[in-house]
Enzyme design. Sequence first.
Site, PDB file in Angstrom:
ATOM      1  N   CYS A   1       0.821  -1.197   0.000  1.00 23.55           N
ATOM      2  CA  CYS A   1       0.000   0.000   0.000  1.00 23.55           C
ATOM      3  C   CYS A   1       0.858   1.250   0.000  1.00 23.55           C
ATOM      4  O   CYS A   1       2.056   1.202   0.206  1.00 23.55           O
ATOM      5  CB  CYS A   1      -0.895  -0.013   1.231  1.00 23.55           C
ATOM      6  SG  CYS A   1      -1.798  -1.556   1.406  1.00 23.55           S
TER       7      CYS A   1
ATOM      8  N   ARG B   1       2.042   1.550  -6.048  1.00 25.71           N
ATOM      9  CA  ARG B   1       2.287   0.653  -4.919  1.00 25.71           C
ATOM     10  C   ARG B   1       1.095  -0.257  -4.649  1.00 25.71           C
ATOM     11  O   ARG B   1       1.222  -1.233  -3.906  1.00 25.71           O
ATOM     12  CB  ARG B   1       2.613   1.461  -3.658  1.00 25.71           C
ATOM     13  CG  ARG B   1       3.814   2.386  -3.770  1.00 25.71           C
ATOM     14  CD  ARG B   1       3.964   3.191  -2.504  1.00 25.71           C
ATOM     15  NE  ARG B   1       4.265   2.318  -1.382  1.00 25.71           N
ATOM     16  CZ  ARG B   1       5.509   1.975  -1.027  1.00 25.71           C
ATOM     17  NH1 ARG B   1       6.531   2.439  -1.716  1.00 25.71           N
ATOM     18  NH2 ARG B   1       5.712   1.148  -0.027  1.00 25.71           N
TER      19      ARG B   1
ATOM     20  N   TRP C   1      -3.092  -2.275  -1.678  1.00 24.70           N
ATOM     21  CA  TRP C   1      -2.842  -3.549  -2.347  1.00 24.70           C
ATOM     22  C   TRP C   1      -3.330  -4.595  -1.348  1.00 24.70           C
ATOM     23  O   TRP C   1      -2.744  -4.793  -0.292  1.00 24.70           O
ATOM     24  CB  TRP C   1      -1.353  -3.751  -2.628  1.00 24.70           C
ATOM     25  CG  TRP C   1      -1.100  -4.922  -3.514  1.00 24.70           C
ATOM     26  CD1 TRP C   1      -1.153  -4.959  -4.879  1.00 24.70           C
ATOM     27  CD2 TRP C   1      -0.720  -6.253  -3.116  1.00 24.70           C
ATOM     28  NE1 TRP C   1      -0.851  -6.220  -5.344  1.00 24.70           N
ATOM     29  CE2 TRP C   1      -0.582  -7.032  -4.286  1.00 24.70           C
ATOM     30  CE3 TRP C   1      -0.496  -6.868  -1.879  1.00 24.70           C
ATOM     31  CZ2 TRP C   1      -0.232  -8.380  -4.249  1.00 24.70           C
ATOM     32  CZ3 TRP C   1      -0.149  -8.210  -1.850  1.00 24.70           C
ATOM     33  CH2 TRP C   1      -0.019  -8.951  -3.026  1.00 24.70           C
TER      34      TRP C   1
ATOM     35  N   ASN D   1       0.180   0.415   5.977  1.00 28.64           N
ATOM     36  CA  ASN D   1       0.861  -0.376   4.934  1.00 28.64           C
ATOM     37  C   ASN D   1       1.639  -1.468   5.664  1.00 28.64           C
ATOM     38  O   ASN D   1       2.522  -1.166   6.474  1.00 28.64           O
ATOM     39  CB  ASN D   1       1.831   0.503   4.142  1.00 28.64           C
ATOM     40  CG  ASN D   1       2.700  -0.338   3.214  1.00 28.64           C
ATOM     41  OD1 ASN D   1       2.314  -1.418   2.790  1.00 28.64           O
ATOM     42  ND2 ASN D   1       3.913   0.151   2.960  1.00 28.64           N
ATOM     43  N   GLY D   2       1.306  -2.718   5.416  1.00 28.56           N
ATOM     44  CA  GLY D   2       2.001  -3.814   6.096  1.00 28.56           C
ATOM     45  C   GLY D   2       1.019  -4.915   6.456  1.00 28.56           C
ATOM     46  O   GLY D   2      -0.103  -4.957   5.930  1.00 28.56           O
TER      47      GLY D   2
ATOM     48  N   GLU E   1      13.678 -13.310 -17.775  1.00 26.86           N
ATOM     49  CA  GLU E   1      13.176 -11.938 -17.636  1.00 26.86           C
ATOM     50  C   GLU E   1      12.143 -11.625 -18.715  1.00 26.86           C
ATOM     51  O   GLU E   1      11.096 -11.031 -18.443  1.00 26.86           O
ATOM     52  CB  GLU E   1      14.345 -10.944 -17.693  1.00 26.86           C
ATOM     53  CG  GLU E   1      13.979  -9.486 -17.581  1.00 26.86           C
ATOM     54  CD  GLU E   1      13.179  -9.112 -16.343  1.00 26.86           C
ATOM     55  OE1 GLU E   1      12.610  -8.019 -16.337  1.00 26.86           O
ATOM     56  OE2 GLU E   1      13.083  -9.947 -15.422  1.00 26.86           O
TER      57      GLU E   1
ATOM     58  N   LYS F   1       8.266 -10.551 -17.999  1.00 26.61           N
ATOM     59  CA  LYS F   1       7.652  -9.316 -18.508  1.00 26.61           C
ATOM     60  C   LYS F   1       6.337  -9.620 -19.210  1.00 26.61           C
ATOM     61  O   LYS F   1       5.319  -8.983 -18.994  1.00 26.61           O
ATOM     62  CB  LYS F   1       8.612  -8.577 -19.465  1.00 26.61           C
ATOM     63  CG  LYS F   1       9.836  -7.982 -18.763  1.00 26.61           C
ATOM     64  CD  LYS F   1       9.572  -6.740 -17.970  1.00 26.61           C
ATOM     65  CE  LYS F   1       9.300  -6.980 -16.519  1.00 26.61           C
ATOM     66  NZ  LYS F   1      10.374  -7.219 -15.607  1.00 26.61           N
TER      67      LYS F   1
ATOM     68  N   GLU G   1       3.657 -10.728 -16.575  1.00 27.19           N
ATOM     69  CA  GLU G   1       3.128  -9.781 -15.591  1.00 27.19           C
ATOM     70  C   GLU G   1       2.320  -8.647 -16.196  1.00 27.19           C
ATOM     71  O   GLU G   1       1.484  -8.060 -15.513  1.00 27.19           O
ATOM     72  CB  GLU G   1       4.242  -9.258 -14.689  1.00 27.19           C
ATOM     73  CG  GLU G   1       5.319  -8.448 -15.309  1.00 27.19           C
ATOM     74  CD  GLU G   1       6.319  -7.992 -14.248  1.00 27.19           C
ATOM     75  OE1 GLU G   1       5.920  -7.706 -13.123  1.00 27.19           O
ATOM     76  OE2 GLU G   1       7.523  -7.947 -14.583  1.00 27.19           O
TER      77      GLU G   1
ATOM     78  N   HIS H   1      14.353 -31.699 -22.026  1.00 23.54           N
ATOM     79  CA  HIS H   1      14.025 -32.543 -20.873  1.00 23.54           C
ATOM     80  C   HIS H   1      12.603 -32.312 -20.379  1.00 23.54           C
ATOM     81  O   HIS H   1      12.289 -32.589 -19.222  1.00 23.54           O
ATOM     82  CB  HIS H   1      15.043 -32.285 -19.753  1.00 23.54           C
ATOM     83  CG  HIS H   1      16.456 -32.470 -20.217  1.00 23.54           C
ATOM     84  ND1 HIS H   1      17.018 -33.698 -20.444  1.00 23.54           N
ATOM     85  CD2 HIS H   1      17.401 -31.557 -20.559  1.00 23.54           C
ATOM     86  CE1 HIS H   1      18.255 -33.549 -20.877  1.00 23.54           C
ATOM     87  NE2 HIS H   1      18.518 -32.262 -20.966  1.00 23.54           N
TER      88      HIS H   1
ATOM     89  N   LYS I   1       4.391  -2.307  -7.113  1.00 19.00           N
ATOM     90  CA  LYS I   1       5.784  -2.013  -7.449  1.00 19.00           C
ATOM     91  C   LYS I   1       6.789  -2.526  -6.422  1.00 19.00           C
ATOM     92  O   LYS I   1       7.829  -3.087  -6.773  1.00 19.00           O
ATOM     93  CB  LYS I   1       5.968  -0.512  -7.636  1.00 19.00           C
ATOM     94  CG  LYS I   1       7.345  -0.108  -8.086  1.00 19.00           C
ATOM     95  CD  LYS I   1       7.642  -0.646  -9.467  1.00 19.00           C
ATOM     96  CE  LYS I   1       9.040  -0.436  -9.968  1.00 19.00           C
ATOM     97  NZ  LYS I   1       9.352  -1.191 -11.153  1.00 19.00           N
TER      98      LYS I   1
HETATM   99  C1  AGP Z   1       9.336  -6.992 -11.891  1.00 17.51           C
HETATM  100  O1  AGP Z   1       8.860  -6.432 -13.029  1.00 17.51           O
HETATM  101  C2  AGP Z   1       8.424  -7.006 -10.778  1.00 17.51           C
HETATM  102  N1  AGP Z   1       7.915  -5.738 -10.507  1.00 17.51           N
HETATM  103  C3  AGP Z   1       8.943  -7.706  -9.535  1.00 17.51           C
HETATM  104  O2  AGP Z   1       9.267  -9.001  -9.883  1.00 17.51           O
HETATM  105  C4  AGP Z   1      10.172  -7.055  -8.879  1.00 17.51           C
HETATM  106  O3  AGP Z   1      11.295  -7.242  -9.658  1.00 17.51           O
HETATM  107  C5  AGP Z   1      10.387  -7.705  -7.517  1.00 17.51           C
HETATM  108  O4  AGP Z   1       9.243  -7.477  -6.738  1.00 17.51           O
HETATM  109  C6  AGP Z   1      11.627  -7.173  -6.820  1.00 17.51           C
HETATM  110  O5  AGP Z   1      11.495  -5.829  -6.559  1.00 17.51           O
HETATM  111  P1  AGP Z   1      12.769  -4.980  -6.069  1.00 17.51           P
HETATM  112  O6  AGP Z   1      13.791  -5.008  -7.155  1.00 17.51           O
HETATM  113  O7  AGP Z   1      12.217  -3.615  -5.822  1.00 17.51           O
HETATM  114  O8  AGP Z   1      13.265  -5.646  -4.807  1.00 17.51           O
END
Ligand code: AGP
Length: 608
Positions: free
Chosen positions: A2, A27, A74, A100-101, A481, A485, A488, A504, A603
Amino acid sequence: MCGIVGYVGSGDAVSVLVEGLARLEYRGYDSAGVAVQNGGGVETRKLAGRIAGLRELLARRPIHGHCGIGHTRWATHGAPTERNAHPHIDCAGTLALVHNGIIENADVLRKRLEQDGHRFGTETDTETLVHLIEESPGATLEERVIAALNHVEGTYGVAVVAEADPGKIVVARRGSPVLLGVGDGEYLVASDASAVLGHTRSVVYLNDGDVAVVTAEGYRVLDRDAREQERAVDDIEWDLDAIALGGYPHFMLKEICEQAETVRSTLRGRLLVAEGTARLNGLNLTAEQCAAIRRIVIVACGTSWHAGLVGRHVLEELVGIPVSVEYASEYRYRRQLQLPGTVTIAISQSGETADTLEALRAARAAGSTVLGLVNVVGSTIAREADGGIYLHAGPEIGVASTKAFTSQVVALLLLGLYLGRQRGLDAEQGRRLVSQLVRLPELVERALAVEPQVRALAERYADARNALYLGRGANFPVALEGALKLKEISYIHAEGYPAAEMKHGPIALIDENMPVVCLAPKDPVYTKVVSNMQEVKARGGRIIAITSEGNGDLSKLADHQVAVPASPPLIAPVLTVIPLQLLAYHIAVLRGCDVDRPRNLAKSVTVE
Ligand code: AGP
């Protein structure tokens, strides 16, 4: 995770709060709300959904005041509904709170509070906090908040206002980031600096255990025994432009397209051409410590973990030390087998990811030197590490990380160069790598020129239901990666695999409907990748080959070829990832997805 905000001053609190929430929306964007003191009590407005909806609600049913708090959510406990939206209020409606938490002992607390007659209106863990404060002893709000928090297990960045304490916000932090914005006759509270930048660049980062009392006259920071604490005032190095779209349709595209500049910024002032080494002032490692390193452990999550996997190739190659790369969330709960001379590197764009932070703390507790490779200045991992490297990639707003990945790989190349030169990499080898890094921003610029071709490819594969990404060596993590992308932001199921591993199992997935992205730059394992592509072709897979400029011999094998500038193998991941970022972006746009706010994501993951 959050985002929380707070404002106290002579201005209209609601407009400042909503402006701040809009900047924190990356966030979490499940619901939003504000609460303000308006002289007659505490009034709240909240709803399920986005800040845009909150603006409309406040236009229809305005509230006014000079002191208030706000939240963008969130969801962790309780569905993303209006009822579960923050702020939460107590039974009397005189206290409001945003959080937040995660309150880990919420169930136990709730049961007791309900037995004591408190009436709960939501399914959230957070609501226990406001009822706890409601019944806690204390002449002042801060005394009651401190008393209440002594019963709480878990993580929080929390802000509270009360009818009985006009013009006051009480804030507390444990585990989740909170900072104060120090303005001119006004003070702000926020989960990160982007929310206060419209008003001030002077911020105070709270530490775990801090409780702050904020009024229009100023702020005090107390510890758990209500003793005054000194906290430094820091200045934010970037401005509002950095967090504006700048004419791009999405932050993700802006952040992809600015990578030549962000890579340049990560390199700035750190390359010593004549000496053939790097200058990393923030590392805080003496030459003796560098010489004594026996093992490197990288801990990270998500995209940062992928950068760590590239980092293993880089560090093992340049420094000659064994490197292990760990999912932080797994590593933190494993038995810590610490050998003398272990250095643990926590890689995190946000510097706030809870699992990575706790993995860092576990490594330190086990005797390791801990370094941070972080983008957000002043973030918790940066402040808790013994030393580290800032990426200087500027704020990354798009939830899908892009420019942070390329800057993380560049920072790992700088670290490899620096440690390597301390441990046997000769000046000539060092100078060669330095000159390759000097040319890198221009190569990134050229790699970005593939965008029109990739956009056309996206039109071809936007309806795909699955995708496979294959790579070898330092490009295996790039395959991971690329798949992440696509997953997500377009919600297409995709997997990254070491190209040889495909035989395999995953090869069973391949047919004419399966796009297979193959990372095939000209490098020592190129011919091996070509054999893997032939195996895919034999099963009718659709091959999208990412290769090096000037490499003409894939036309018979690949359905599509995208060429990036040729580069040495350790540097190639910075270039080969770019077409994959663009492919995911354009496919997501074509599928009408909310590219910057993908569903269910946020994020920085500040809870477990
Ligand atoms: C990547 O696109 C994501 N947002 C997520 O996997 C991110 O890389 C992960 O949460 C780690 O975040 P950080 O680099 O801020 O620790």
